[in-house]
Design an enzyme around this catalytic site. Sequence first.
Site, PDB file in Angstrom:
ATOM      1  CB  SER A  16       7.662 -11.422   4.388  1.00 51.84           C
ATOM      2  OG  SER A  16       6.650 -10.752   5.094  1.00 51.84           O
TER       3      SER A  16
HETATM    4  N1  SAH Z   1       2.735  -8.840   2.684  1.00 52.00           N
HETATM    5  C1  SAH Z   1       3.966  -8.077   2.695  1.00 52.00           C
HETATM    6  C2  SAH Z   1       4.516  -7.840   4.071  1.00 52.00           C
HETATM    7  C3  SAH Z   1       3.941  -6.617   4.644  1.00 52.00           C
HETATM    8  S1  SAH Z   1       4.584  -6.124   6.206  1.00 52.00           S
HETATM    9  C4  SAH Z   1       4.979  -8.709   1.764  1.00 52.00           C
HETATM   10  O1  SAH Z   1       4.613  -9.093   0.690  1.00 52.00           O
HETATM   11  O2  SAH Z   1       6.149  -8.771   2.083  1.00 52.00           O
HETATM   12  C5  SAH Z   1       3.077  -5.982   7.100  1.00 52.00           C
HETATM   13  C6  SAH Z   1       2.118  -4.907   6.665  1.00 52.00           C
HETATM   14  O3  SAH Z   1       0.987  -4.988   7.535  1.00 52.00           O
HETATM   15  C7  SAH Z   1       2.631  -3.472   6.783  1.00 52.00           C
HETATM   16  O4  SAH Z   1       2.598  -2.855   5.531  1.00 52.00           O
HETATM   17  C8  SAH Z   1       1.667  -2.823   7.773  1.00 52.00           C
HETATM   18  O5  SAH Z   1       1.377  -1.467   7.473  1.00 52.00           O
HETATM   19  C9  SAH Z   1       0.447  -3.698   7.622  1.00 52.00           C
HETATM   20  N2  SAH Z   1      -0.512  -3.650   8.735  1.00 52.00           N
HETATM   21  C10 SAH Z   1      -0.266  -3.622  10.067  1.00 52.00           C
HETATM   22  N3  SAH Z   1      -1.423  -3.574  10.760  1.00 52.00           N
HETATM   23  C11 SAH Z   1      -2.434  -3.595   9.837  1.00 52.00           C
HETATM   24  C12 SAH Z   1      -3.860  -3.557   9.934  1.00 52.00           C
HETATM   25  N4  SAH Z   1      -4.508  -3.491  11.102  1.00 52.00           N
HETATM   26  N5  SAH Z   1      -4.576  -3.593   8.785  1.00 52.00           N
HETATM   27  C13 SAH Z   1      -3.949  -3.660   7.578  1.00 52.00           C
HETATM   28  N6  SAH Z   1      -2.614  -3.685   7.428  1.00 52.00           N
HETATM   29  C14 SAH Z   1      -1.849  -3.657   8.537  1.00 52.00           C
END
Ligand code: SAH
Length: 218
Positions: A69
């Site tokens: 993000s």
């Molecule tokens: N927190 C991150 C952003 C991650 S993007 C940062 O520091 O920038 C969102 C993440 O959510 C992805 O890696 C995706 O694989 C995960 N995700 C999506 N659905 C999910 C679920 N049901 N359980 C756990 N993770 C999930």
Amino acid sequence: MNTRHSGIGMTSQRTRLRMIERLREQGIRDEAVLAAMFEVPRHLFVDEALASRAYDDVSLPINFNQTISRPYIVARMIEVLRAGKPLGRVLEIGTGCGYQAAVLAQVAKEVYTVERVQPLYERARRQLRDLKLRNVSVRHADGSIGLPELAPFDGIIMACAAPALSSALREQLAVGGRMALPVGTQEQQLYLVERDAGGFRESTLEPVKFVPLLMGKQ
Ligand code: SAH
């Protein structure tokens, strides 16, 4: 100290300070959040080829169709979660590369973060361990149902967007707890859910754009 990428400029304090100044201009006011964002070396969480853009206000790819993000949204969600007060136990759903978990670790006592994609989970765990962030625990699981065995949480952050607000998750909030999460499919809004002794209060904060919440482990 991990010195990867040093010598090409973006590890310098100046680059990080510029990001903090930009966050201030974008309206981030919480000094604890700004200090935490200054502390965490964001460039270590992206591929080397993208490291020179790590401190720009953009989301960047981290493989498996996922993104890190942009700094503003990380700061904003944590500011909303803190509401000016120290955080105890926090749950993050969607570890991705682990950057937001690392920032949360600076302002919360305990951070639990859940990722469904195994290679992302493994890389994030390694990165957080290398940074010696011992108050973060990374789990490989489907986070869509939260982490009931560790509830209640003082804060819950979702880093992926659910089509609708989930009541299972908000039940895992402690009284006095807050949850920040994107909701929607094409059009998404950042929601704040607050729990007090009387129940739950929901509000929408601003339009956002997140990857979708997906079901099951991978
Ligand atoms: N927190 C991150 C952003 C991650 S993007 C940062 O520091 O920038 C969102 C993440 O959510 C992805 O890696 C995706 O694989 C995960 N995700 C999506 N659905 C999910 C679920 N049901 N359980 C756990 N993770 C999930």
